[in-house]
Design an enzyme around this catalytic site. Structure first.
Site, PDB file in Angstrom:
ATOM      1  N   HIS A  49       1.133  15.794  53.800  1.00  0.00           N
ATOM      2  CA  HIS A  49       1.893  14.570  53.535  1.00  0.00           C
ATOM      3  C   HIS A  49       3.395  14.827  53.438  1.00  0.00           C
ATOM      4  O   HIS A  49       4.177  13.888  53.343  1.00  0.00           O
ATOM      5  CB  HIS A  49       1.390  13.876  52.255  1.00  0.00           C
ATOM      6  CG  HIS A  49       1.697  14.602  50.984  1.00  0.00           C
ATOM      7  ND1 HIS A  49       0.794  15.432  50.351  1.00  0.00           N
ATOM      8  CD2 HIS A  49       2.814  14.614  50.205  1.00  0.00           C
ATOM      9  CE1 HIS A  49       1.340  15.914  49.242  1.00  0.00           C
ATOM     10  NE2 HIS A  49       2.561  15.440  49.142  1.00  0.00           N
ATOM     11  N   ASP A  82      -5.132  17.134  53.887  1.00  0.00           N
ATOM     12  CA  ASP A  82      -3.745  17.219  53.422  1.00  0.00           C
ATOM     13  C   ASP A  82      -3.249  18.650  53.605  1.00  0.00           C
ATOM     14  O   ASP A  82      -3.063  19.389  52.649  1.00  0.00           O
ATOM     15  CB  ASP A  82      -3.617  16.782  51.970  1.00  0.00           C
ATOM     16  CG  ASP A  82      -2.157  16.541  51.565  1.00  0.00           C
ATOM     17  OD1 ASP A  82      -1.292  16.605  52.449  1.00  0.00           O
ATOM     18  OD2 ASP A  82      -1.901  16.296  50.373  1.00  0.00           O
ATOM     19  N   GLY A 138       7.618  16.972  43.842  1.00  0.00           N
ATOM     20  CA  GLY A 138       8.286  18.141  44.417  1.00  0.00           C
ATOM     21  C   GLY A 138       7.406  19.363  44.451  1.00  0.00           C
ATOM     22  O   GLY A 138       7.694  20.333  45.156  1.00  0.00           O
ATOM     23  N   SER A 167       4.345  19.366  45.587  1.00  0.00           N
ATOM     24  CA  SER A 167       3.424  19.267  46.722  1.00  0.00           C
ATOM     25  C   SER A 167       3.588  20.426  47.690  1.00  0.00           C
ATOM     26  O   SER A 167       4.708  20.823  48.027  1.00  0.00           O
ATOM     27  CB  SER A 167       3.669  17.969  47.488  1.00  0.00           C
ATOM     28  OG  SER A 167       3.022  16.885  46.880  1.00  0.00           O
ATOM     29  N   SER A 187      -1.819  19.255  46.579  1.00  0.00           N
ATOM     30  CA  SER A 187      -1.830  17.969  47.268  1.00  0.00           C
ATOM     31  C   SER A 187      -1.279  16.860  46.374  1.00  0.00           C
ATOM     32  O   SER A 187      -0.259  16.261  46.673  1.00  0.00           O
ATOM     33  CB  SER A 187      -3.257  17.626  47.711  1.00  0.00           C
ATOM     34  OG  SER A 187      -3.313  16.320  48.247  1.00  0.00           O
TER      35      SER A 187
END
Length: 380
Positions: A224, A252, A332, A334, A349
């Site tokens: 993402h 993801d 942030g 991720s 994720s």
């Protein structure tokens, strides 16, 4: 980008999020002897802080988890078609294998694992979950996964929305798919990307994310965070590479090629303040194992593996085959690293909550990403 420039800045510009010493990456020769459980000072400190353990308890737990990970596949083979799932008991430090027959339980105990008799096999539970995966979930349903300990599929709904008609309809359909237990969660899950902030690992467009693990030729991260072909910039705004593959929702995960003076190293960095954690492989930790996460916003935090093969219902769509943990995260983080001992587990994720009040976070398992893109993990 020149090596000297990076070392002078002391900033986390390398291609994994974790631990970094003032002198640079720790060499393989400086790692603990193979007979000892992998445990940097940063890892032990985070486990003590987040799991409420003493240093001795943390070391014991790492050793137990390493042994359980090595035993799990052997015990599963012994269970055969009666296999109902597995988990680590944090109190005893022993691996438990769920089985559907007493005969197979005896064979599993012979491998050294504990057993529990259950009603449903893992195969039948996975089939029930797959039928639920085919349903369209409303926003009030946060996730669902197979729980081997109860031999049921657990459907999690947001507490404030459990009376919603769409939620009740989904739950009713899910119950027809197989054995289902409904639980509530405090909030709906969301991804942990963030707007551009200076001094962080990488950017794509106006999004900041965290780098996961180095692979030969690049690094893996969350899907993402950017689409295939998008350009990636480093902490100093210099060009790193481009997304070579990206999938979200449904999955993801993504990977980015590395060039223009950037390079990869088999470590998880700690921003110049804690020792490195070397990455030596990607053996999958069992349910119940301790696990730590590193990200560009909240750095090191630890917790436990709560569930595997969970479907997470983000606002953008469902993501399948995720692992749920009790580790906190924030915007942030991720794409950042999930690691158990010295074994890479996956990339961050999303989740709910934060690192002040707590919460839960999901990661996309690393081996699925490597297999999907034909990548090879960079290991020490």
């Amino acid at each position: 980008m020149r090596h000297a420039t990076l070392l002078r800045t002391g900033l986390s510009a390398l291609l994994v999020i974790g631990a970094w010493t003032a002198a640079g990456p720790v060499s393989a020769s400086a790692a603990p002897a193979p007979a000892e459980p992998p445990a940097s000072a940063a890892l032990l400190s985070a486990m003590q802080r987040d799991l409420g353990l003493t240093e001795k308890q943390a070391l014991t737990r790492l050793a137990d988890e390493k042994a359980a990970t090595a035993l799990e596949k052997k015990a599963q083979r012994a269970a055969g078609s009666a296999f109902g799932g597995s988990w680590l008991d944090a109190k005893t430090g022993r691996l438990t294998i769920a089985v559907t027959t007493a005969e197979k339980a005896e064979a599993v105990r012979a491998t050294g694992a504990d057993t529990r008799l259950v009603e449903h096999s893992a195969k039948s539970l996975d089939a029930a979950k797959a039928r639920i995966d085919a349903l369209k979930a409303p926003s009030g349903v946060s996730s669902w996964h197979v729980d081997p300990a109860t031999s049921r599929v657990v459907v999690n709904v947001v507490a404030a929305e459990q009376a919603d008609n769409d939620v009740r309809t989904f739950v009713a359909k899910a119950r027809k798919a197989g054995p289902v237990t409904v639980k509530t969660t405090a909030e709906a899950p969301q991804t942990f990307a963030a707007g551009t902030v200076g001094g962080d690992p990488y950017y794509t467009g106006n999004v900041r994310c965290s780098i996961g693990f180095s692979v030969h030729g690049g690094f893996v991260t969350a899907g993402h965070c950017g689409g295939t072909g998008q350009q990636v910039r480093g902490w100093d705004n210099s060009y790193i590479g481009n997304f070579q593959g990206s999938s979200f929702p449904g999955d993801d995960y993504a990977w980015v090629n590395v060039g223009s003076g950037w390079w990869t190293v088999p470590v998880v960095l700690g921003w110049g303040t804690v020792p490195d954690q070397l990455v030596r492989g990607s053996n999958e930790a069992p349910i119940g194992a301790s696990i730590c996460r590193s990200g560009s916003t909240t750095r090191w935090h630890c917790g436990r593996v709560l569930a595997k093969n969970e479907t997470v219902n983000y606002s953008q769509g469902a993501v399948h085959q995720m692992t749920k943990t009790s580790v906190c995260a924030q915007g942030g983080d991720s794409g950042g690293s999930f690691i158990s001992g010295d074994q890479a587990q996956g990339v961050t994720s999303g989740g709910w909550g934060n690192c002040t009040s707590g919460g839960e976070t999901w990661y996309q398992p690393i081996n699925e990403i490597l297999n999907r893109y034909g990548l090879r993990l960079h290991t020490a």
